[in-house]
Design an enzyme around this catalytic site. Structure first.
Site, PDB file in Angstrom:
ATOM      1  N   HIS A   1      -9.107   4.640  -2.454  1.00 48.68           N
ATOM      2  CA  HIS A   1      -8.581   4.867  -1.131  1.00 48.68           C
ATOM      3  C   HIS A   1      -9.418   5.710  -0.113  1.00 48.68           C
ATOM      4  CE1 HIS A   1      -4.334   3.287  -1.866  1.00 48.68           C
ATOM      5  NE2 HIS A   1      -4.652   3.385  -3.110  1.00 48.68           N
TER       6      HIS A   1
ATOM      7  N   HIS B   1      -7.674   9.741   3.649  1.00 51.36           N
ATOM      8  CA  HIS B   1      -7.421   8.884   4.614  1.00 51.36           C
ATOM      9  C   HIS B   1      -7.721   9.148   6.127  1.00 51.36           C
ATOM     10  CE1 HIS B   1      -4.559   7.727   1.117  1.00 51.36           C
ATOM     11  NE2 HIS B   1      -5.021   6.838   1.590  1.00 51.36           N
ATOM     12  N   GLY B   2      -7.674   8.319   6.855  1.00 52.22           N
ATOM     13  CA  GLY B   2      -7.960   8.700   8.297  1.00 52.22           C
ATOM     14  C   GLY B   2      -9.606   8.609   8.979  1.00 52.22           C
TER      15      GLY B   2
ATOM     16  N   ASP C   1       0.897  -1.300   0.100  1.00 55.93           N
ATOM     17  CA  ASP C   1       0.178   0.066  -0.032  1.00 55.93           C
ATOM     18  C   ASP C   1       0.865   1.103   0.055  1.00 55.93           C
ATOM     19  OD1 ASP C   1      -2.264   1.366   0.089  1.00 55.93           O
ATOM     20  OD2 ASP C   1      -2.394   1.206   2.319  1.00 55.93           O
TER      21      ASP C   1
HETATM   22  P1  13P Z   1      -8.873   4.921   5.520  1.00 55.06           P
HETATM   23  O1  13P Z   1      -8.454   5.810   6.179  1.00 55.06           O
HETATM   24  O2  13P Z   1     -10.404   5.240   5.117  1.00 55.06           O
HETATM   25  O3  13P Z   1      -9.332   3.268   6.071  1.00 55.06           O
HETATM   26  O4  13P Z   1      -8.117   4.579   4.014  1.00 55.06           O
HETATM   27  C1  13P Z   1      -7.433   3.522   4.113  1.00 55.06           C
HETATM   28  C2  13P Z   1      -6.540   3.680   2.756  1.00 55.06           C
HETATM   29  O5  13P Z   1      -6.819   4.296   1.676  1.00 55.06           O
HETATM   30  C3  13P Z   1      -5.219   2.671   2.896  1.00 55.06           C
HETATM   31  O6  13P Z   1      -4.612   2.716   1.517  1.00 55.06           O
HETATM   32  O1  G3H Z   2      -3.475   4.762   3.624  1.00 56.66           O
HETATM   33  C1  G3H Z   2      -2.495   4.644   4.716  1.00 56.66           C
HETATM   34  C2  G3H Z   2      -3.050   3.457   5.299  1.00 56.66           C
HETATM   35  O2  G3H Z   2      -4.149   3.545   6.032  1.00 56.66           O
HETATM   36  C3  G3H Z   2      -1.804   2.920   6.191  1.00 56.66           C
HETATM   37  O3  G3H Z   2      -1.546   3.660   7.362  1.00 56.66           O
HETATM   38  O4  G3H Z   2       0.970   4.080   7.185  1.00 56.66           O
HETATM   39  O5  G3H Z   2      -0.295   4.500   9.163  1.00 56.66           O
HETATM   40  O6  G3H Z   2       0.053   2.101   8.157  1.00 56.66           O
HETATM   41  P1  G3H Z   2       0.002   3.577   7.821  1.00 56.66           P
HETATM   42 ZN    ZN Z   3      -4.517   4.926   0.852  1.00 55.65          ZN
END
Ligand code: 13P
Ligand code: G3H
Ligand code: ZN
Length: 311
Positions: A213, A180-181, A82
């Site tokens: 994402h 994200h988040g 990822d």
């Molecule tokens: P969320 O923070 O919405 O769960 O997104 C996760 C993500 O896109 C990981 O690549």
């Molecule tokens: O998009 C990012 C994912 O939520 C991964 O999060 O880099 O804190 O593991 P992280």
């Molecule tokens: Zn992501």
């Protein structure tokens, strides 16, 4: 069954009007919760590992745990990197047994994004691995990168055809308003996604798998449990599940979920420790977190992704 790429998964998901869940994994309990749910529901699955997860749990431990999950659950599973930030991390995961990597050069100018993505795609394809790239920028925090809402940019439909053909990439992450988040919208702001942009992109690259994402819905159930057990997530807002369901029926073949897993795991652990502060056996609270992860993933597979019975 051994690990698979996402090639066949995405073709079936595109034609079948559903999406495959891509769930972030960091430890054994999260992997067990996710794979048990998908195994029981006969759903294809993508397990994804961020740079942060590799730093936390170690590449060898994570791939070993995923190998164990494959023995326990007879479903197609892809192991995906990822948000790979550079060629080096992609190369390391390709050489280290992953079947799919994301090169995330979305922070770079168009031509530089194309050049880096193409370099990764060439290396990956020679080794039977598939590649996801990103055009446009989501807001939110991922690893050490923090993109403010002001700096986030929707994907330009005008750019996708050229990007896909010049890079040779296998799937494309786009920005249509997810982030994200756990704090995706400001308090009082109505959650919205640009389905018009998604439709236009799908029209420009017909049959091509799109990735979303930042697609956690920040389940109110777990937010409430964390609130009641000493946490503070008052302003957490996610993507409404009916919007994700709509996206899953379209060209979107992969939906990324991490924050929802974090909330589910944390709600379980907090509940046990808050109810009985004398608990000191990690199995007691990790078991509760794992059960929540399993319930959450089962809910997503049936009610959001529509991937049950598609394994
Ligand atoms: P969320 O923070 O919405 O769960 O997104 C996760 C993500 O896109 C990981 O690549
Ligand atoms: O998009 C990012 C994912 O939520 C991964 O999060 O880099 O804190 O593991 P992280
Ligand atoms: Zn992501």
């Amino acid at each position: 069954m051994s690990l698979v790429t996402t090639k066949e998964m995405f073709r079936k998901a595109y034609d079948g009007g559903y999406a495959v869940g891509a769930f972030n994994v960091n430890n054994m309990e999260i992997i067990q919760g996710i794979t048990e749910a998908a195994g029981e529901l006969r759903s294809p699955l993508i397990l994804q590992v961020s740079a942060g997860a590799r730093k936390y749990a170690n590449h060898t431990y994570l791939t070993g745990l995923v190998e164990a999950a494959l023995i326990e659950n007879d479903i197609p599973i892809a192991l995906h990197l990822d948000h790979g930030a550079d060629f080096e991390i992609c190369r390391s995961c390709i050489d280290g047994g992953f079947t799919s990597v994301m090169i995330d050069a979305s922070r770079l100018p168009f031509e530089e994004n194309i050049a880096l993505t193409r370099q990764v795609a060439e290396y990956a394809h020679e080794r039977g691995v598939v590649v996801e790239a990103e055009l446009g920028q989501l807001s939110g925090v991922e690893d050490d990168v923090n993109v403010s809402a002001e700096d986030a940019a929707y994907t330009h439909p005008d750019e996708v055809e050229e990007f896909v053909s010049r890079t040779g990439v296998d799937s494309l992450a786009i920005a249509i308003g997810t982030s994200h988040g756990a704090f995706k919208f400001k308090p009082g702001q109505k959650p919205q996604l640009r389905f018009d942009i998604l439709e236009e992109i799908a029209r420009r690259i017909p049959g091509f798998p799109i990735v979303l994402h930042g697609a956690s819905s920040v389940s109110p159930e777990y937010v409430k449990i964390i609130q009641e057990n000493g946490g503070n997530l008052a302003d957490a807002i996610g993507i409404p599940e009916d919007m994700l369901r709509q996206a899953a029926k379209s060209a979107v073949c992969k939906i990324n979920i991490d924050s929802d897993l974090r909330l589910a795991m944390t709600a379980g652990v907090r509940q046990v420790l808050y109810n009985d502060p004398s608990v000191f056996d990690p199995r007691e609270y990790l078991k509760a977190g794992r059960a929540n992860v399993k319930a959450l993933v089962a809910h997503k597979i049936v009610n959001v992704l529509g991937s049950n019975g598609k394994a």
